[in-house]
Design a protein around this motif. Structure first.
Motif, short mmCIF file in Angstrom:
data_model
loop_
_atom_site.label_atom_id
_atom_site.label_comp_id
_atom_site.label_asym_id
_atom_site.label_seq_id
_atom_site.Cartn_x
_atom_site.Cartn_y
_atom_site.Cartn_z
N GLU A 192 0.92 -1.13 -0.11
CA GLU A 192 0.13 -0.03 -0.14
C GLU A 192 0.90 1.24 0.01
O GLU A 192 1.91 1.45 0.88
CB GLU A 192 -0.84 -0.19 1.36
CG GLU A 192 -1.70 1.46 1.38
CD GLU A 192 -2.37 1.10 2.89
OE1 GLU A 192 -3.23 0.46 3.08
OE2 GLU A 192 -1.81 2.23 3.58
N VAL A 208 -1.79 -1.02 -4.23
CA VAL A 208 -2.89 0.12 -4.28
C VAL A 208 -2.41 1.36 -3.81
O VAL A 208 -1.25 1.32 -3.12
CB VAL A 208 -4.06 -0.65 -3.53
CG1 VAL A 208 -3.66 -0.34 -2.03
CG2 VAL A 208 -5.27 0.64 -3.33
N LEU A 227 -3.26 4.96 -2.02
CA LEU A 227 -4.11 5.66 -1.38
C LEU A 227 -3.83 7.10 -1.50
O LEU A 227 -2.90 7.43 -1.06
CB LEU A 227 -4.25 5.05 0.03
CG LEU A 227 -4.53 3.82 0.27
CD1 LEU A 227 -4.37 3.36 1.81
CD2 LEU A 227 -5.77 3.22 -0.37
N ASN A 234 -10.11 14.05 -3.33
CA ASN A 234 -11.15 13.21 -4.17
C ASN A 234 -11.07 13.17 -5.64
O ASN A 234 -11.82 12.83 -6.40
CB ASN A 234 -12.71 14.04 -3.72
CG ASN A 234 -12.59 15.46 -4.26
OD1 ASN A 234 -11.50 15.97 -4.80
ND2 ASN A 234 -13.51 16.13 -4.15
N ALA A 289 -8.37 11.22 -8.25
CA ALA A 289 -7.13 10.42 -8.40
C ALA A 289 -6.13 10.60 -9.51
O ALA A 289 -6.47 11.12 -10.69
CB ALA A 289 -7.40 9.10 -8.78
N THR A 298 -6.25 2.44 -7.56
CA THR A 298 -6.10 4.04 -6.52
C THR A 298 -7.58 4.32 -5.91
O THR A 298 -8.57 3.89 -6.54
CB THR A 298 -5.98 5.18 -7.73
OG1 THR A 298 -4.99 4.87 -8.31
CG2 THR A 298 -5.75 6.49 -6.94
N VAL A 299 -7.25 4.79 -4.76
CA VAL A 299 -8.46 4.78 -3.85
C VAL A 299 -8.22 6.38 -3.24
O VAL A 299 -7.30 6.66 -2.79
CB VAL A 299 -8.48 3.98 -2.60
CG1 VAL A 299 -9.89 4.22 -1.87
CG2 VAL A 299 -8.79 2.47 -3.23
N THR A 300 -9.06 7.09 -3.51
CA THR A 300 -9.19 8.51 -3.07
C THR A 300 -9.79 8.65 -1.60
O THR A 300 -10.93 8.01 -1.43
CB THR A 300 -9.87 9.63 -3.84
OG1 THR A 300 -11.02 9.45 -4.22
CG2 THR A 300 -9.09 9.71 -5.24
N ILE A 301 -9.33 9.30 -0.78
CA ILE A 301 -9.94 9.49 0.65
C ILE A 301 -9.77 10.86 1.02
O ILE A 301 -8.62 11.53 1.21
CB ILE A 301 -8.98 8.75 1.73
CG1 ILE A 301 -8.77 7.00 1.15
CG2 ILE A 301 -9.59 8.82 3.10
CD1 ILE A 301 -8.06 6.42 1.71
#
Length: 201
Positions: free
Chosen positions: A5, A97, A99, A103, A105, A112-115
């Motif tokens: 990650e 992945v 992170l 919001n 990417a 890809t995960v946007t937080i």
């Protein structure tokens, strides 16, 4: 084998001068680093201490950047995403992945995960925010010596009253972002002279 990650964050979207710098960090689960959080919630000295620990203990880390001229050409959002992409390209290990704080990417070769608020919620993103902040602050402190009129060592390029006053008096220097409103307004008054486009000699 556990998932690899990578936390990603950038610093420098709001300033009127200097680059936007992004960091990508893969932390080592076997070497936890206490105290990592959003860089904005830490003192300067604590950020520097943590940055040193992150660089020594992480499985991998890297920086990416976009220069003021690129920011003017692309816009600050696209430049921020490009800086993230450049950071990841230099990370040196395969990622499962990424992170990303925010919001939107960047375009990466891994999922890809946007937080939103990720620098406060995810340790690896917090670590990336610290590395990016420390690197950019160091660079802007050096810029304060090269361009002493603007107080970059204090304001880091952000639109403080001191900085805005210097823009009104002297116009922009080579590292100002010319499409940002206060800088563009200053250019209307002072014009784009050789002095504003070149480093001091």
């Amino acid at each position: 084998m556990s998932e690899v990650e990578c936390g990603i964050d950038e610093v420098g979207r709001g300033p009127l001068a200097g680059p936007v710098i992004a960091a990508a960090v893969v932390l080592n689960e076997k070497k936890p680093i206490p105290g990592i959080k959003d860089s904005k919630q830490l003192t300067h000295d604590r950020r520097v201490e943590l940055a040193d620990s992150i660089r020594k203990s992480a499985l991998a880390w890297s920086l990416g950047r976009c220069e003021p001229q690129e920011i003017d050409e692309l816009n600050i959002l696209r430049a921020s995403l490009l800086a993230m992409e450049r950071a990841v390209k230099q990370i040196g290990i395969r990622l499962d992945v990424a992170l990303v704080d925010g919001n939107v990417a960047p375009s990466l070769s891994c999922p890809t995960v946007t937080i939103i608020g990720g620098d406060r919620k995810v340790t690896s993103i917090g670590a990336a925010s610290i590395l990016a902040k420390v690197a950019r602050d160091e660079e802007m402190t050096k810029a304060g010596t090269r361009y002493p009129k603007y107080g970059f060592q204090n304001n880091k390029g952000y639109p403080t009253p001191e900085h805005l006053k210097a823009l009104r008096l002297f116009g922009p220097c080579a590292i100002h972002r010319r499409t940002f409103r206060p800088v563009a307004d200053s250019l209307q008054v002072h014009g784009s002279t050789d002095a504003t486009l070149k480093d001091p000699t």
